[in-house]
Design a protein around this motif. Sequence first.
Motif, PDB file in Angstrom:
ATOM      1  N   UNK A   1      59.904  13.838 -25.467  1.00 32.30           N
ATOM      2  CA  UNK A   1      59.375  14.965 -26.235  1.00 32.30           C
ATOM      3  C   UNK A   1      58.941  16.068 -25.282  1.00 32.30           C
ATOM      4  N   UNK A   2      59.361  17.289 -25.596  1.00 32.50           N
ATOM      5  CA  UNK A   2      58.928  18.458 -24.832  1.00 32.50           C
ATOM      6  C   UNK A   2      57.774  19.172 -25.515  1.00 32.50           C
ATOM      7  N   UNK A   3      57.168  18.541 -26.522  1.00 27.53           N
ATOM      8  CA  UNK A   3      56.036  19.149 -27.227  1.00 27.53           C
ATOM      9  C   UNK A   3      54.880  19.361 -26.254  1.00 27.53           C
ATOM     10  N   UNK A   4      54.216  20.478 -26.394  1.00 26.16           N
ATOM     11  CA  UNK A   4      53.086  20.808 -25.534  1.00 26.16           C
ATOM     12  C   UNK A   4      51.869  20.014 -25.993  1.00 26.16           C
ATOM     13  N   UNK A   5      51.308  19.190 -25.089  1.00 28.46           N
ATOM     14  CA  UNK A   5      50.151  18.367 -25.442  1.00 28.46           C
ATOM     15  C   UNK A   5      49.096  18.451 -24.342  1.00 28.46           C
ATOM     16  N   UNK A   6      47.870  18.112 -24.712  1.00 26.74           N
ATOM     17  CA  UNK A   6      46.739  18.117 -23.785  1.00 26.74           C
ATOM     18  C   UNK A   6      46.144  16.719 -23.725  1.00 26.74           C
ATOM     19  N   UNK A   7      45.519  16.382 -22.622  1.00 24.40           N
ATOM     20  CA  UNK A   7      44.871  15.069 -22.536  1.00 24.40           C
ATOM     21  C   UNK A   7      43.711  14.924 -23.516  1.00 24.40           C
ATOM     22  N   UNK A   8      43.154  16.024 -24.031  1.00 18.32           N
ATOM     23  CA  UNK A   8      42.097  15.845 -25.038  1.00 18.32           C
ATOM     24  C   UNK A   8      42.679  15.361 -26.362  1.00 18.32           C
ATOM     25  N   UNK A   9      44.009  15.302 -26.462  1.00 15.27           N
ATOM     26  CA  UNK A   9      44.642  14.773 -27.669  1.00 15.27           C
ATOM     27  C   UNK A   9      44.741  13.253 -27.642  1.00 15.27           C
ATOM     28  N   UNK A  10      44.558  12.641 -26.482  1.00 16.32           N
ATOM     29  CA  UNK A  10      44.760  11.200 -26.350  1.00 16.32           C
ATOM     30  C   UNK A  10      43.751  10.412 -27.192  1.00 16.32           C
ATOM     31  N   UNK A  11      42.460  10.760 -27.089  1.00 20.85           N
ATOM     32  CA  UNK A  11      41.437  10.007 -27.813  1.00 20.85           C
ATOM     33  C   UNK A  11      41.616  10.100 -29.333  1.00 20.85           C
ATOM     34  N   UNK A  12      41.710  11.299 -29.923  1.00 20.06           N
ATOM     35  CA  UNK A  12      41.871  11.354 -31.376  1.00 20.06           C
ATOM     36  C   UNK A  12      43.169  10.719 -31.858  1.00 20.06           C
ATOM     37  N   UNK A  13      44.215  10.782 -31.057  1.00 14.02           N
ATOM     38  CA  UNK A  13      45.478  10.132 -31.444  1.00 14.02           C
ATOM     39  C   UNK A  13      45.295   8.628 -31.550  1.00 14.02           C
ATOM     40  N   UNK A  14      44.624   8.039 -30.569  1.00 11.98           N
ATOM     41  CA  UNK A  14      44.409   6.584 -30.584  1.00 11.98           C
ATOM     42  C   UNK A  14      43.476   6.174 -31.717  1.00 11.98           C
ATOM     43  N   UNK A  15      42.448   6.959 -31.972  1.00 16.32           N
ATOM     44  CA  UNK A  15      41.539   6.644 -33.073  1.00 16.32           C
ATOM     45  C   UNK A  15      42.281   6.681 -34.403  1.00 16.32           C
TER      46      UNK A  15
END
Length: 489
Positions: A278-292
């Motif tokens: 995936x070439x979608x632009x993501x940030x590491x602050x997205x990791x926690x809410x994604x896992x939750x």
Amino acid sequence: MPPTPRRLFRMIACLFALASLMLGSAMADQRPNVLWIVLDDLGPEIGCFGTPHVSTPAMDRLCSEGVRYTQCYSTSPVCSSSRSALVTGMYQTSIGAHHHRTRQMKPLPEGVQTVMQQFGDAGYFVCDLKPPGVKGKAKRDYNFIADDDLFHGNDWSQRRDGQPFFAQVQIHEPHRPFVQDGDPERADKLTLPPNVPDHPVTRADMANYLASVEKGDKHVAAILDRLDAEGLRENTLIMLFGDHGRPHVWGKQWLYDEGIHTPLIVAGPMIDNPGTSSDALVSLIDVAPTCLRAANITPHARTEGVNILAADFKGREFVFAARDRCGEAADRIRAIRDTRYKYIRNFHPDRPYTQTSSYKQLSYPVVTLLEVLHAEGKLAPEAARMMQKTRPAEELYDLSADPDELHNLAENPEYQSTLKRMRTQLNQWIETSGDQGAIREGDQAYHDAITAEKRKWYENTQRKRGLDPNVSADQYLEWWKKELRLSTP
């Protein structure tokens, strides 16, 4: 002493979670385990991300079983502030955790919880650990005061039978000091970025970095093998990433892509398209809410991250990053990036790129190499930029044409509309996110004390190396050549 409102809320939440587990343990047992594999200072220099001359079979295997996100960026180019944002799902600048290892840590703002607290309140066993066979405590490095111990233990084997876990595995590599590269030919094969001198010292240092990435990969292999042996792989959501970009000049502690670009690999039961990119632009602050969200837990209301596994997620429009004081180098830099352009604002343009940094002076041989070649007038313009006494207030790069961020377009008439757009978006983010970077961290005595502490550390380390703390750059470079096992003329 009566419990604080926050602690009382957590006690009540824990009771509800316990009741839920007792009444419906069968349902609770179906919830996925969540595992973060965090490699210190890892840029996207791994095989499955297209880097040649590096062998990373374990991370490549994980890529084949999951999705690799090629455009993932940290919110900070240094560990403690990046990790503070990572575990809260909020920018470090929003929660007062932006200065690297501040001596003035504060509790998290009201309503903000760590991902560890949220998983724990939902009945998960929460732990942080090192890879199998690696001793010592796992790295945490957060710039805030927590109400309680954030972890229940140091290994998921300590949980109750059938209890799901949220675990962070902390891998030291490829953090400096690097391991010595055992491939005598790799350094000569490398293609170096144009912003550093093409010199044996640079080549040896980069080769050692790749060797350190390979050592980190062996730890990843041990973790994956353990999951397989314990029958945990099928029900474990795995996220592998670095806490920020690679530790080189223009990298760590800087907001160029080298400092904030990290690989992100996501594998596990929620992935329907393994082996894809995936070439979608993501940030590491997205990791926690994604896992939750994957565990059916609603993130705290103030989270600034998004769920990248949501069916309608197409990528962020922008990612933001910030650099503030690192060691004795006080600074404030902000950056915004979209899929094509990067805008950087230097709030202290009167300061040089090479502010005194004991950490870099002790750890980065290319810093010394730059000093020597600059004095000799032998630096190419792309590398000589690092030695300028001042910086531009604004920087703009067209990353599609200039991925190495060499050509600042901020004063180019053809890019003024882009400059204005990116400047406006950054201003809005600073305001809406509550960026605390303009607030002075401490008085002059506070900063003088940090400078004195770092200077003492620098002097003691150099003496242990058998060097005079005031060693000349030429003599220091000769020491580095010996350390890198390079023959001297």
